[in-house]
Every structure is written in C-alpha cells, then in structure tokens.
Design a protein around this motif. Structure first.
Motif, PDB file in Angstrom:
ATOM      1  N   TYR A   1       0.828  -1.211   0.000  1.00  0.00           N
ATOM      2  CA  TYR A   1       0.000   0.000   0.000  1.00  0.00           C
ATOM      3  C   TYR A   1       0.855   1.250   0.000  1.00  0.00           C
ATOM      4  O   TYR A   1       1.967   1.247   0.525  1.00  0.00           O
ATOM      5  CB  TYR A   1      -0.902   0.053   1.245  1.00  0.00           C
ATOM      6  N   VAL A   2       0.283   2.307  -0.556  1.00  0.00           N
ATOM      7  CA  VAL A   2       0.873   3.635  -0.495  1.00  0.00           C
ATOM      8  C   VAL A   2      -0.156   4.538   0.175  1.00  0.00           C
ATOM      9  O   VAL A   2      -1.337   4.507  -0.171  1.00  0.00           O
ATOM     10  CB  VAL A   2       1.205   4.162  -1.910  1.00  0.00           C
ATOM     11  N   VAL A   3       0.297   5.315   1.162  1.00  0.00           N
ATOM     12  CA  VAL A   3      -0.568   6.266   1.861  1.00  0.00           C
ATOM     13  C   VAL A   3      -0.117   7.660   1.449  1.00  0.00           C
ATOM     14  O   VAL A   3       1.072   7.962   1.470  1.00  0.00           O
ATOM     15  CB  VAL A   3      -0.459   6.093   3.398  1.00  0.00           C
ATOM     16  N   TYR A   4      -1.079   8.499   1.061  1.00  0.00           N
ATOM     17  CA  TYR A   4      -0.742   9.849   0.606  1.00  0.00           C
ATOM     18  C   TYR A   4      -1.871  10.826   0.901  1.00  0.00           C
ATOM     19  O   TYR A   4      -3.026  10.439   1.058  1.00  0.00           O
ATOM     20  CB  TYR A   4      -0.413   9.853  -0.894  1.00  0.00           C
ATOM     21  N   ALA A   5      -1.509  12.107   0.972  1.00  0.00           N
ATOM     22  CA  ALA A   5      -2.487  13.171   1.189  1.00  0.00           C
ATOM     23  C   ALA A   5      -3.208  13.458  -0.116  1.00  0.00           C
ATOM     24  O   ALA A   5      -2.589  13.521  -1.177  1.00  0.00           O
ATOM     25  CB  ALA A   5      -1.791  14.424   1.693  1.00  0.00           C
ATOM     26  N   ASP A   6      -4.503  13.638  -0.030  1.00  0.00           N
ATOM     27  CA  ASP A   6      -5.303  14.043  -1.186  1.00  0.00           C
ATOM     28  C   ASP A   6      -5.447  15.558  -1.113  1.00  0.00           C
ATOM     29  O   ASP A   6      -6.226  16.070  -0.315  1.00  0.00           O
ATOM     30  CB  ASP A   6      -6.660  13.356  -1.151  1.00  0.00           C
ATOM     31  N   ASP A   7      -4.686  16.260  -1.914  1.00  0.00           N
ATOM     32  CA  ASP A   7      -4.669  17.721  -1.874  1.00  0.00           C
ATOM     33  C   ASP A   7      -6.018  18.345  -2.192  1.00  0.00           C
ATOM     34  O   ASP A   7      -6.310  19.454  -1.752  1.00  0.00           O
ATOM     35  CB  ASP A   7      -3.626  18.271  -2.860  1.00  0.00           C
ATOM     36  N   ARG A   8      -6.835  17.644  -2.935  1.00  0.00           N
ATOM     37  CA  ARG A   8      -8.137  18.191  -3.321  1.00  0.00           C
ATOM     38  C   ARG A   8      -9.126  18.215  -2.166  1.00  0.00           C
ATOM     39  O   ARG A   8     -10.011  19.047  -2.125  1.00  0.00           O
ATOM     40  CB  ARG A   8      -8.719  17.404  -4.482  1.00  0.00           C
TER      41      ARG A   8
ATOM     42  N   GLU B   1      -8.104  17.475   1.335  1.00  0.00           N
ATOM     43  CA  GLU B   1      -7.433  17.567   2.631  1.00  0.00           C
ATOM     44  C   GLU B   1      -7.688  16.333   3.495  1.00  0.00           C
ATOM     45  O   GLU B   1      -7.709  16.397   4.713  1.00  0.00           O
ATOM     46  CB  GLU B   1      -7.828  18.846   3.373  1.00  0.00           C
ATOM     47  N   LYS B   2      -7.909  15.214   2.833  1.00  0.00           N
ATOM     48  CA  LYS B   2      -8.061  13.929   3.506  1.00  0.00           C
ATOM     49  C   LYS B   2      -6.918  13.036   3.055  1.00  0.00           C
ATOM     50  O   LYS B   2      -6.055  13.448   2.292  1.00  0.00           O
ATOM     51  CB  LYS B   2      -9.412  13.302   3.180  1.00  0.00           C
ATOM     52  N   TRP B   3      -6.905  11.812   3.520  1.00  0.00           N
ATOM     53  CA  TRP B   3      -5.823  10.868   3.218  1.00  0.00           C
ATOM     54  C   TRP B   3      -6.347   9.684   2.440  1.00  0.00           C
ATOM     55  O   TRP B   3      -7.494   9.267   2.624  1.00  0.00           O
ATOM     56  CB  TRP B   3      -5.163  10.417   4.517  1.00  0.00           C
ATOM     57  N   ARG B   4      -5.511   9.139   1.588  1.00  0.00           N
ATOM     58  CA  ARG B   4      -5.849   7.978   0.781  1.00  0.00           C
ATOM     59  C   ARG B   4      -4.839   6.872   1.025  1.00  0.00           C
ATOM     60  O   ARG B   4      -3.681   7.124   1.350  1.00  0.00           O
ATOM     61  CB  ARG B   4      -5.804   8.329  -0.713  1.00  0.00           C
ATOM     62  N   LEU B   5      -5.283   5.649   0.851  1.00  0.00           N
ATOM     63  CA  LEU B   5      -4.371   4.519   0.784  1.00  0.00           C
ATOM     64  C   LEU B   5      -4.734   3.779  -0.481  1.00  0.00           C
ATOM     65  O   LEU B   5      -5.905   3.619  -0.801  1.00  0.00           O
ATOM     66  CB  LEU B   5      -4.450   3.611   2.013  1.00  0.00           C
ATOM     67  N   GLN B   6      -3.721   3.419  -1.228  1.00  0.00           N
ATOM     68  CA  GLN B   6      -3.940   2.751  -2.493  1.00  0.00           C
ATOM     69  C   GLN B   6      -3.130   1.472  -2.541  1.00  0.00           C
ATOM     70  O   GLN B   6      -1.948   1.465  -2.180  1.00  0.00           O
ATOM     71  CB  GLN B   6      -3.556   3.663  -3.654  1.00  0.00           C
ATOM     72  N   ALA B   7      -3.781   0.412  -2.953  1.00  0.00           N
ATOM     73  CA  ALA B   7      -3.104  -0.872  -3.108  1.00  0.00           C
ATOM     74  C   ALA B   7      -2.202  -0.804  -4.338  1.00  0.00           C
ATOM     75  O   ALA B   7      -2.602  -0.307  -5.389  1.00  0.00           O
ATOM     76  CB  ALA B   7      -4.130  -1.992  -3.269  1.00  0.00           C
TER      77      ALA B   7
ATOM     78  N   TYR C   1      -4.273  11.033   8.583  1.00  0.00           N
ATOM     79  CA  TYR C   1      -3.133  10.175   8.241  1.00  0.00           C
ATOM     80  C   TYR C   1      -3.140   8.919   9.103  1.00  0.00           C
ATOM     81  O   TYR C   1      -2.981   7.810   8.594  1.00  0.00           O
ATOM     82  CB  TYR C   1      -1.829  10.950   8.433  1.00  0.00           C
ATOM     83  N   ASP C   2      -3.322   9.100  10.425  1.00  0.00           N
ATOM     84  CA  ASP C   2      -3.316   7.947  11.328  1.00  0.00           C
ATOM     85  C   ASP C   2      -4.410   6.953  10.969  1.00  0.00           C
ATOM     86  O   ASP C   2      -4.213   5.740  11.050  1.00  0.00           O
ATOM     87  CB  ASP C   2      -3.463   8.405  12.786  1.00  0.00           C
ATOM     88  N   GLY C   3      -5.562   7.468  10.560  1.00  0.00           N
ATOM     89  CA  GLY C   3      -6.656   6.588  10.155  1.00  0.00           C
ATOM     90  C   GLY C   3      -6.330   5.810   8.890  1.00  0.00           C
ATOM     91  O   GLY C   3      -6.599   4.612   8.793  1.00  0.00           O
ATOM     92  N   ALA C   4      -5.750   6.483   7.897  1.00  0.00           N
ATOM     93  CA  ALA C   4      -5.370   5.808   6.657  1.00  0.00           C
ATOM     94  C   ALA C   4      -4.291   4.761   6.927  1.00  0.00           C
ATOM     95  O   ALA C   4      -4.335   3.656   6.386  1.00  0.00           O
ATOM     96  CB  ALA C   4      -4.887   6.820   5.629  1.00  0.00           C
ATOM     97  N   LEU C   5      -3.342   5.102   7.791  1.00  0.00           N
ATOM     98  CA  LEU C   5      -2.293   4.149   8.152  1.00  0.00           C
ATOM     99  C   LEU C   5      -2.887   2.942   8.889  1.00  0.00           C
ATOM    100  O   LEU C   5      -2.505   1.796   8.637  1.00  0.00           O
ATOM    101  CB  LEU C   5      -1.232   4.836   9.006  1.00  0.00           C
TER     102      LEU C   5
END
Length: 106
Positions: free
Chosen positions: A27-34, A36-42, A92-96
């Motif tokens: 997984y990759v965790v990153y900020a969604d600039d659009r 202001e939330k966080w994403r995780l992508q497989a 971020y903590d939630g996405a992680l």
C-alpha cells in the motif's frame, strides 16, 4: 489529472528491484490535496496491470463513512472503492490504520 501524481507507481517497482525490497510493498498512503483527507492505495501486481497485490478487505468494499468505520473498527473512514484498490480516511493515522489492518486480514 497531473501526471506527477501517478509517477510514484512506476517508482515503487524500480525501488523494489534496486533495493531488493521483500516482501513487496502492498500500500501507499498519501495526502489528497483536493480534499485535505488521506488515501491509501493498493499497489498493482505490475506497472502495467490493474490487479492489486493485496486489495483492501472485501468486507470494506463499497462502504462509506460511519458504516465503513463501524465494519473496519477504524474511525474517520470515508470510503473504499468497490474493487478494493483505494480507500480514504479523514486523517493520516486513520489511513495508516486501514493499511495496517488490511495487511493483517486474509
């Protein structure tokens, strides 16, 4: 869509090969600039593939907000795509936590 956004995908495969990373990155965790939330992508099985190495859990797929938070046991969840390739959280903590929990589930 900004091409820079997607360049990390190819870079993951290059780094794994160069640094001999095992097991592979899931997984990759990153900020969604659009938003202001966080994403995780497989991460995909290959640079030109759509199938994920480890999709997000089936029980999370297609769920949103409170229902997803309740099922996953993780607060702040916003969504998981029906195919399980991407999900989101307010923090971020939630996405992680979503990524870590996904790794532990079969």
């Amino acid at each position: 869509m900004n091409i820079m956004f997607w360049q990390w995908k190819l870079h993951i495969f290059e780094l794994e090969k160069e640094l001999k990373i095992t097991p592979s990155i899931k997984y990759v965790v990153y900020a969604d600039d659009r938003s202001e939330k966080w994403r995780l992508q497989a991460v995909a099985v290959g640079p030109d593939k759509f199938d994920s190495r480890k999709p997000l859990p089936p029980s999370w797929r297609g769920l949103n907000d409170d229902e997803l938070s309740q099922v996953s046991g993780i607060s702040g969840c916003t969504f998981v795509h029906i195919s399980g390739f991407i999900g989101g959280n307010r923090t971020y903590d939630g996405a992680l936590a979503m990524a870590r929990t996904s790794l532990m589930l079969a």
